[in-house]
Design a protein around this motif. Sequence first.
Motif, PDB file in Angstrom:
ATOM      1  N   ASP A 246      27.664 -47.594  34.008  1.00  0.00           N
ATOM      2  CA  ASP A 246      28.502 -48.636  33.405  1.00  0.00           C
ATOM      3  C   ASP A 246      29.815 -48.789  34.158  1.00  0.00           C
ATOM      4  N   LEU A 247      30.446 -47.665  34.461  1.00  0.00           N
ATOM      5  CA  LEU A 247      31.697 -47.729  35.223  1.00  0.00           C
ATOM      6  C   LEU A 247      31.410 -48.195  36.655  1.00  0.00           C
ATOM      7  N   MET A 250      31.416 -51.801  37.094  1.00  0.00           N
ATOM      8  CA  MET A 250      32.772 -52.378  37.128  1.00  0.00           C
ATOM      9  C   MET A 250      33.441 -52.207  38.484  1.00  0.00           C
ATOM     10  N   TYR A 265      26.052 -57.257  34.415  1.00  0.00           N
ATOM     11  CA  TYR A 265      26.341 -56.345  33.304  1.00  0.00           C
ATOM     12  C   TYR A 265      25.162 -56.210  32.329  1.00  0.00           C
TER      13      TYR A 265
ATOM     14  N   THR B  99      40.315 -43.840  33.561  1.00  0.00           N
ATOM     15  CA  THR B  99      39.005 -43.168  33.675  1.00  0.00           C
ATOM     16  C   THR B  99      39.067 -42.036  34.706  1.00  0.00           C
ATOM     17  N   VAL B 120      33.193 -49.173  28.313  1.00  0.00           N
ATOM     18  CA  VAL B 120      34.229 -48.837  29.285  1.00  0.00           C
ATOM     19  C   VAL B 120      35.026 -50.079  29.735  1.00  0.00           C
ATOM     20  N   LYS B 121      34.385 -51.231  29.702  1.00  0.00           N
ATOM     21  CA  LYS B 121      35.123 -52.462  30.050  1.00  0.00           C
ATOM     22  C   LYS B 121      36.262 -52.712  29.057  1.00  0.00           C
ATOM     23  N   ASN B 124      39.095 -50.180  29.690  1.00  0.00           N
ATOM     24  CA  ASN B 124      39.884 -50.535  30.881  1.00  0.00           C
ATOM     25  C   ASN B 124      40.757 -51.759  30.648  1.00  0.00           C
TER      26      ASN B 124
END
Lengths: 635, 140
Positions: A246-247, A250, A265, B99, B120-121, B124
């Motif tokens: 998931d990170l 991004m 996503y 993070t 996590v979006k 952030n």
Amino acid sequence: MPGGYTGLFLTVDLISGKISRFVLEEEFFRLHIGGSAVAARLFLDGFPLDCDPLSGANPLIISTGPMTGSAFPGTSRFSVCARSPLTGIWGESACGGTFGPELKRAGYDGLIITGRAPFPCYLRIEDGAAEIIEASEIWGKDIYETTDLLWSKHRSCRVLAIGPAGENLVRFASIGNDKGHFAGRTGLGAVMGAKNLKAIAVKGTGHPEKADKEGFKQALRSAAEEIRSSAFAGSLHAMGSDAGMDLGMMTGDVPIRNWTVGEDYDLSAALGGPALTEKYLVKAHACTHCPIACKRVVRVAEGPYRTEEGPGPEYETCCTFGTMIMNYDLAGVIKANELCNRYGMDTISCGSTVAMAMELFEKGLLSGRDTEGLDMAWGNMPAVFTLLGKIARREGFGGLLAEGSARAAERLGSAAAEASVHVKGLELPMHDPRAFHGMGLAYMVSNRGGCHLQHAVMGTEQGMVSWPQVFTMKDSYTGPESEDKAALVFHSENFGILGNSLAICHYVLYSLKPETVLKAFNVITGFGFGFSDLMVCGTRDWMLKRGINNLLGVTSRNDALPKRIMTALTEGAAAGSVPDTKKLLSEYYALRGLDKQGIPKEDRLRELGLDALNRRLAAVRAAEPVAKEEMKWQN
Amino acid sequence: MAKLKAFTQEWMNAFRRRIADSKEYREIAGNWEGSVSIIINPDPARGVPETVYLFTDYWHGDVKDFLVCDKAKAESADFIMSGDYIRWKQIARKEIEATKALMQGKLKLKGNLVYVVRNVKTVNKVVDLLGEVDTLFPDD
């Protein structure tokens, strides 16, 4: 003999059936420590480097480290090494699990297996004794079946085995340990297959000595506390290595649609660690003595991709059989993972080769006739499952892909080349260098081809760790930038490569203070090393493997990223970014002490005590670069 | 406009407004439900004589209470993030990513890690908006 070592290597000649032992002294271990570094030195000194990788002449070297089996977290590891049938250069693959500690308990730091047995066989080792046993009963079985059969024959043994892919010399065949752990990369399962060696079963009851038992207990306590309080370790325990998807989406780390798309996503939501945990996780599973337990045991209870409870996919596999081939169904990834585990195939190289095939199918460079009727549309998992069996058995179209993406693309013509994304013949792992330029440099110069584990660049560049006490580094790095990255890669290699010689898992290395790891190493061995001593050993290891590769034909021309990676993406965190390879390489070569041909300079090798390698490289240095035979897998 | 003193209720109100006014946040945070407390360890040398407790609450794209609070309230949150003052300052100034700070052990997190990774979006974006509050830190 210092603590942590038995000093003994077992040698097995499968042609004559002769089994013998030899001793390595402390002085040797102080230079090379263990694992793949020891194997590289033994390979260089004792064997014809240019042997056919799929011949008996190619030695299969299995090597543990001084920490293997010590009960310190993450030290179940061992390395399997040989000349790679996939890349033609130095091949190595590290594995966790149970085999390494058991081999140590059986009295050996490592094994060297040469020759080709006249019949399918397996090797049984028990407390120092070894025998070669005929294996027609298990030849043809998959890795899970083989492991079960050997467990039933030899109670409490630990098994290292190949599946049909290794038997059929698939160039990215893996080796499985007790079903859930794999030496996947560089095709060393095919080296076992070429030797007619189906498996190794080992059992031992000994206990490796430690130089300072009380000091070791203290190091264990420190490690346990550090792991308990580490968010990195916590996320691995909770979600496995797939925790990072998931990170990663991004930051632009996740490759999509064979490296052509920058973000999606929906893919990470469907395939990431939380989805794996919430939908399919049965329990976490650990390598020997590891409190992190990052391994997944999963089950797909129903639906077309139903699978029994078994080892689950790592992050890399969730990409190669997920994001890379536009498969949004995690159950399909789990099924593909199970098939690769059973057949014995590296999920990175295999999935990447499948992704290449899908791209070529879409572009019309592969027709339905070429694929023998398989509809290789993006995300068509039933076709993938059929194809995996064909690859493992080398049947028809599967036989072409069994050669790996670089060879297969070459046979399909120049238009196909761009779809094979590799460095030196090894398909890239699932971390996009356009998002992290340091990783791009690390891929270019890694000694086994495009690799994310021969160094600690992922940890340092992505900010999972900060080790200013070990080497000079900034507080934070920006991923899609090339500034300051050459030094970061250089140092991260010299330290990170030690994971394979100390024999400690990178995940544990990233979860602990480096001082704790150093202390554990010293109280086990009694060597009294500082970080600088370790870094010298890491440097020596890197140079040794580079020298082997130079002798096999690698030059600066092979230190390059594939065209696909040098093409900027148009969306996502890495949009518009490509590594500045010229800057990265020129800075790195200066730090590393490589000449313009990419060969280690004489004075650097002399400083490291690698005089014999220096002498052998003299002829390579003297040759005109243009006259040198070029490596097959240039980009 | 004058800078707002960090860790005051006025500063918390401004932080809340930033989030509430963010259309992007509302879109990203549609799935998030739960409170998050921030615990800042004391650092007398830098003007933080005592532990600071902050409580924030989020609900499917909306924001609820944003409070300077006591220890008990902070510890009642669904997620608790704690760390040294200097780390929080670095995060607020975007000198280090939250993070990364978590992974390196510079911040600690109590709560459902799977849920945090899944969202996590959202996490952030909140940190990103925190960085937009014009802040006067105790040691500035």
